[in-house]
Design an enzyme around this catalytic site. Sequence first.
Site, PDB file in Angstrom:
ATOM      1  N   ARG A  27       0.969  -1.344   0.428  1.00  0.00           N
ATOM      2  CA  ARG A  27      -0.104   0.334   0.068  1.00  0.00           C
ATOM      3  C   ARG A  27       0.890   1.006  -0.542  1.00  0.00           C
ATOM      4  O   ARG A  27       0.395   2.217  -0.396  1.00  0.00           O
ATOM      5  CB  ARG A  27      -1.138  -0.058   1.498  1.00  0.00           C
ATOM      6  CG  ARG A  27      -1.942  -1.476   1.279  1.00  0.00           C
ATOM      7  CD  ARG A  27      -2.592  -1.430   2.596  1.00  0.00           C
ATOM      8  NE  ARG A  27      -3.449  -1.828   2.237  1.00  0.00           N
ATOM      9  CZ  ARG A  27      -5.037  -1.392   2.465  1.00  0.00           C
ATOM     10  NH1 ARG A  27      -5.611  -0.668   3.246  1.00  0.00           N
ATOM     11  NH2 ARG A  27      -5.401  -2.652   2.074  1.00  0.00           N
ATOM     12  N   TRP A  73       2.715   6.376   6.642  1.00  0.00           N
ATOM     13  CA  TRP A  73       2.739   7.208   5.321  1.00  0.00           C
ATOM     14  C   TRP A  73       2.856   8.568   5.750  1.00  0.00           C
ATOM     15  O   TRP A  73       1.284   9.247   6.123  1.00  0.00           O
ATOM     16  CB  TRP A  73       1.785   7.200   4.372  1.00  0.00           C
ATOM     17  CG  TRP A  73       1.153   7.619   3.094  1.00  0.00           C
ATOM     18  CD1 TRP A  73       2.121   7.102   2.410  1.00  0.00           C
ATOM     19  CD2 TRP A  73       0.652   8.498   2.793  1.00  0.00           C
ATOM     20  NE1 TRP A  73       2.701   8.163   1.162  1.00  0.00           N
ATOM     21  CE2 TRP A  73       1.247   9.030   1.285  1.00  0.00           C
ATOM     22  CE3 TRP A  73       0.205   9.492   3.268  1.00  0.00           C
ATOM     23  CZ2 TRP A  73       0.749  10.199   0.213  1.00  0.00           C
ATOM     24  CZ3 TRP A  73      -0.401  10.655   2.532  1.00  0.00           C
ATOM     25  CH2 TRP A  73       0.346  10.550   1.030  1.00  0.00           C
ATOM     26  N   GLU A 484       2.965   9.765 -12.208  1.00  0.00           N
ATOM     27  CA  GLU A 484       2.912   9.184 -11.519  1.00  0.00           C
ATOM     28  C   GLU A 484       4.866   8.192 -10.890  1.00  0.00           C
ATOM     29  O   GLU A 484       4.288   7.816 -10.085  1.00  0.00           O
ATOM     30  CB  GLU A 484       1.580   7.985 -11.478  1.00  0.00           C
ATOM     31  CG  GLU A 484       0.242   7.646 -10.467  1.00  0.00           C
ATOM     32  CD  GLU A 484      -0.779   7.470 -10.304  1.00  0.00           C
ATOM     33  OE1 GLU A 484      -0.678   6.347 -10.808  1.00  0.00           O
ATOM     34  OE2 GLU A 484      -0.462   6.647  -9.268  1.00  0.00           O
TER      35      GLU A 484
HETATM   36  O1  M6R Z   1      -8.904   2.543  -4.531  1.00  0.00           O
HETATM   37  P1  M6R Z   1      -9.262   3.541  -5.151  1.00  0.00           P
HETATM   38  O2  M6R Z   1      -9.746   3.314  -7.035  1.00  0.00           O
HETATM   39  O3  M6R Z   1     -10.576   4.265  -4.329  1.00  0.00           O
HETATM   40  O4  M6R Z   1      -7.991   4.596  -5.679  1.00  0.00           O
HETATM   41  C1  M6R Z   1      -8.489   6.389  -6.081  1.00  0.00           C
HETATM   42  C2  M6R Z   1      -7.082   6.774  -6.453  1.00  0.00           C
HETATM   43  O5  M6R Z   1      -6.031   6.750  -5.257  1.00  0.00           O
HETATM   44  C3  M6R Z   1      -6.258   6.070  -7.335  1.00  0.00           C
HETATM   45  O6  M6R Z   1      -7.220   5.448  -8.170  1.00  0.00           O
HETATM   46  C4  M6R Z   1      -4.974   6.518  -7.783  1.00  0.00           C
HETATM   47  O7  M6R Z   1      -5.481   7.555  -8.105  1.00  0.00           O
HETATM   48  C5  M6R Z   1      -4.087   5.361  -8.306  1.00  0.00           C
HETATM   49  N1  M6R Z   1      -2.951   5.368  -7.779  1.00  0.00           N
HETATM   50  C6  M6R Z   1      -3.992   6.101  -9.940  1.00  0.00           C
HETATM   51  O8  M6R Z   1      -3.198   5.065 -10.653  1.00  0.00           O
END
Ligand code: M6R
Length: 604
Positions: A27, A73, A484
């Site tokens: 995570r 984190w 990213e």
């Molecule tokens: O677990 P989730 O789909 O709710 O997470 C949402 C965003 O944090 C997630 O999509 C993030 O933008 C990713 N790291 C994108 O690659």
Amino acid sequence: MCGIVGAVASRDIVPVLIEGLKRLEYRGYDSCGVAVFNDGLKRARSVRRVHDLDTQIRETGFAGTTGISHTRWATHGAPVTVNAHPHFSRDAVAVVHNGIIENYEEIRADLRAAGYEFESQTDTEVIAHLVNHLYKGDLLMAVQAAVTQLRGAYAIAVFCQDEPHRVVGARYGSPMVVGLGDGENFVASDAMALAGTTDRILYLEDGDAVDVRQTQVTVYDRNSAKVEREVRIVKAQDSGADLGPYRHYMQKEIFEQPRAIADTLEGVAAVTPELFGDDAAAVFAHIDSVLILACGTSYYAGLTAKYWLEAIAKLPTQVEIASEYRYRETVPNPRTLVVLISQSGETADTLAALKHAQSLGMSETLAICNAPTSAMVRQTKLTYLTRAGVEIGVASTKAFTTQLAALFLLTLTFAKLRGHLSEAAEAAELRHLRHLPVALQSVLSLEPQIIAWADKFAHKEHALFLGRGSHFPIALEGALKLKEISYIHAEAYAAGELKHGPLALVTDQMPVVTIAPNDALLEKLKSNIQEVRARGGQLFVFADADTHIQSSDGIFVIRMPENYGALSPILHVVPLQLLAYHCALALGNDVDKPRNLAKSVTVE
Ligand code: M6R
């Protein structure tokens, strides 16, 4: 993001505490630590990996029957050892915490006035001192009193010197589970942390506190009344930890997409509301609009779905960034279906947006989610589980395409209910969906060409991504992927917007990635390509086979399969994932754990 494990047993529980952290590692975190009772409170912390923490404690014979551990984190205070959890108060109380305490400065001032000294910059340390300050011989009561003073979100696990065979947990806004063992019990921020230790899990609700002892677990609700929470058997999901022939989880997950989509669609023989839950037919019957709430990549899946829901099902659809929606004044409509999209089902902003929508009287809720036991799935009326399997790479890939597959099914369902999908059209769309895994395989076979592009790309400082219509959100997703993991600054625009400002950025140093499906907007897009070329911009075009866009001076083309109709966005995102991956690889970045980011964003 932050992870918690806690245990009370008659054996040495350090291996359980460390193994739990290892299971939560994917995570994302920047420091970690563990504390046990062993003739007093003992602690070890590291600003490196859990593996280093493990090595450190093995060398010192660190052991104990009661303890807590944490991956941090950083939010308040840099990722340095003094800020790593567990935090101690005067060697009497030990705390680990997920979430953010918003009023920690006020509490810290009061505690300083009462004589407590602070060694970290964290919001968490106030919890340790506050519990200590309120402690009058009963840890549970001290924790219950302390949390009444906290504003914000928390999941905490606490133990203390004076009652060494007891761990007290509490949660509000951040998840926490309790694991039941034989003569030993556990708490954790996620059932996954306890896989291999116990599969008997109970999920705490907001405001709950739990008193965990070796042979007994007692849960109290927000009014301190004893409550029973259902015990569920949670089978360990395949951790997906085996990399197989791949160099990184992200690459593996990109290549798993044909399988993930096939699994997500498994058993779908016809378009019917029941795909979304037993109550879906009754709910969908009175829905007059859709509100999609999500973050990051999941938000872009929502934006794509808006094009589908409005064009195919003629259903008015709004898509909101969850963190904006929760603080914005809106006009609630109880006939709106609120759709939450999330890979993890634990994203704090999306969960808070759900709660906000519910508080406004919008009770018709659907989660499209990849985590069957997540808070989001438990808190919504209806569910569609994507079956992407565990996604380990921080950059979301297979979760996105499976979300799109589920959202397309939702679109077809409403189209059928609203009389916009004939039987023949339904059969044709289902055939198309089922053929997707094969179509995706042919896109994946483009990898060698994309690697060649990545070499040209990786040393650029900026990039633009262009798309139109339902491929505009795909451009946004492509730019997010590149940012990213390669850290190249990338922005996405609806191609028609170029001349309204961003064209000023275009030079021969600005690569412009263009998504060119053979759809109704193709001719418009070709004009946008010329606008860029006329300013010396270099174009990298992913063009459907039947677009007749040719490589020429300053225009590089990778030929995609023939146009795939409404589902084309699912195919077009894949080369953008590969481009980001190979740029990051060429730059030597940590692809699966990009700097500053976490997989599951459980704080606001
Ligand atoms: O677990 P989730 O789909 O709710 O997470 C949402 C965003 O944090 C997630 O999509 C993030 O933008 C990713 N790291 C994108 O690659």
